[in-house]
Design an enzyme around this catalytic site. Structure first.
Site, PDB file in Angstrom:
ATOM      1  N   GLY A  70      23.699  32.880  -3.031  1.00  0.00           N
ATOM      2  CA  GLY A  70      22.646  33.536  -2.267  1.00  0.00           C
ATOM      3  C   GLY A  70      21.595  32.521  -1.861  1.00  0.00           C
ATOM      4  O   GLY A  70      21.384  31.531  -2.571  1.00  0.00           O
ATOM      5  N   GLN A  75      13.882  29.023   1.285  1.00  0.00           N
ATOM      6  CA  GLN A  75      14.434  27.889   0.531  1.00  0.00           C
ATOM      7  C   GLN A  75      14.845  26.730   1.444  1.00  0.00           C
ATOM      8  O   GLN A  75      15.058  25.624   0.974  1.00  0.00           O
ATOM      9  CB  GLN A  75      15.625  28.340  -0.320  1.00  0.00           C
ATOM     10  N   CYS A 122      19.039  28.979  -9.700  1.00  0.00           N
ATOM     11  CA  CYS A 122      18.434  28.977  -8.371  1.00  0.00           C
ATOM     12  C   CYS A 122      18.619  27.608  -7.735  1.00  0.00           C
ATOM     13  O   CYS A 122      18.414  26.581  -8.389  1.00  0.00           O
ATOM     14  CB  CYS A 122      16.945  29.299  -8.495  1.00  0.00           C
ATOM     15  N   LEU A 123      19.016  27.596  -6.460  1.00  0.00           N
ATOM     16  CA  LEU A 123      19.234  26.323  -5.765  1.00  0.00           C
ATOM     17  C   LEU A 123      17.929  25.532  -5.621  1.00  0.00           C
ATOM     18  O   LEU A 123      17.964  24.317  -5.447  1.00  0.00           O
ATOM     19  CB  LEU A 123      19.867  26.565  -4.392  1.00  0.00           C
ATOM     20  N   HIS A 164      16.883  38.962  -6.826  1.00  0.00           N
ATOM     21  CA  HIS A 164      16.488  37.550  -6.949  1.00  0.00           C
ATOM     22  C   HIS A 164      16.064  36.999  -5.589  1.00  0.00           C
ATOM     23  O   HIS A 164      15.034  36.330  -5.460  1.00  0.00           O
ATOM     24  CB  HIS A 164      17.688  36.770  -7.521  1.00  0.00           C
ATOM     25  N   GLU A 165      16.874  37.310  -4.540  1.00  0.00           N
ATOM     26  CA  GLU A 165      16.572  36.764  -3.209  1.00  0.00           C
ATOM     27  C   GLU A 165      15.367  37.447  -2.566  1.00  0.00           C
ATOM     28  O   GLU A 165      14.563  36.787  -1.898  1.00  0.00           O
ATOM     29  CB  GLU A 165      17.806  36.871  -2.297  1.00  0.00           C
ATOM     30  N   HIS A 168      12.301  35.865  -3.713  1.00  0.00           N
ATOM     31  CA  HIS A 168      11.982  34.637  -2.966  1.00  0.00           C
ATOM     32  C   HIS A 168      11.132  34.955  -1.738  1.00  0.00           C
ATOM     33  O   HIS A 168      10.205  34.213  -1.394  1.00  0.00           O
ATOM     34  CB  HIS A 168      13.260  33.939  -2.485  1.00  0.00           C
TER      35      HIS A 168
END
Length: 199
Positions: A70, A75, A122-123, A164-165, A168
């Site tokens: 995701g 990001q 997380c990226l 989660h996204e 963000h």
């Protein structure tokens, strides 16, 4: 699917000396903690334009390259309410064909009282994983790339990932759910790493 032109004698899809007409997808740089942009609240996407589609394409390319399941537009330093996701890799039935999904202006309409715990990563916080408790099921409303509005029930990994996204998009990171001690440790570690990289 066989393209008709490819079945004619000598008819290649794209001559070797010509470039493809469609713009190539690009891998964008993923911003990393402690970048302050990660704390921005993203703006709604007002219209699905060619730029929005290109951003989604680039986000998929970036997400698959990372690799991740995701990615939120913030990001890649674009403060827009846009998420790309592909959970195919984690399917229990061994399904591994890509199943890319785009969520524009996603919002959670309702959440279950029942909670579930998943180990999240997380990226933008690379190589750090921690268990996070969230609602086990959520109902989500979002717009797709055709401008159509959908409502969908999410559970399991899908529920965790979409929450989660969406976090963000609101400037919230999964480490915000951890104890103060753990969170401070992570923030310090990434602040130090960023300092070293800048020297």
């Amino acid at each position: 699917m066989v393209n008709e032109t490819s079945t004619r004698k000598g008819g290649a899809l794209t001559p070797a000396n010509q470039q493809l007409k469609s713009p190539a997808m690009a891998i964008r740089e993923i911003i990393i903690l402690p970048d302050k942009q990660l704390r921005l609240v993203s703006k709604p996407v007002e219209k699905v334009t060619a730029e929005v589609r290109k951003l989604a394409d680039d986000m998929f390319e970036t997400m698959y390259d990372a690799p991740g399941i995701g990615l939120a537009a913030i990001q890649v330093a674009q403060p827009l309410r846009l998420i790309t996701m592909d959970l195919a890799k984690r399917d229990e039935d061994g399904e591994s064909k890509p199943r890319p999904r785009v969520f524009i202006n996603p919002e959670i309409l309702s959440s279950s009282e029942e909670l579930s715990v998943y180990e999240e990563g997380c990226l933008s916080i690379p190589e750090y994983y921690e268990e996070v408790e969230r609602p086990a099921r959520v109902r989500v409303r979002f717009t797709d790339l055709d401008g159509k509005v959908h409502e969908e029930d999410a559970e399991g990994l899908f529920a965790t990932c979409i929450q989660h996204e969406i976090d963000h998009l609101n400037g919230v990171l999964f480490v915000d759910y951890l104890s103060k001690l753990k969170r401070d440790r992570v923030l310090k570690k990434f602040a130090k790493a960023a300092k070293r990289a800048a020297e």
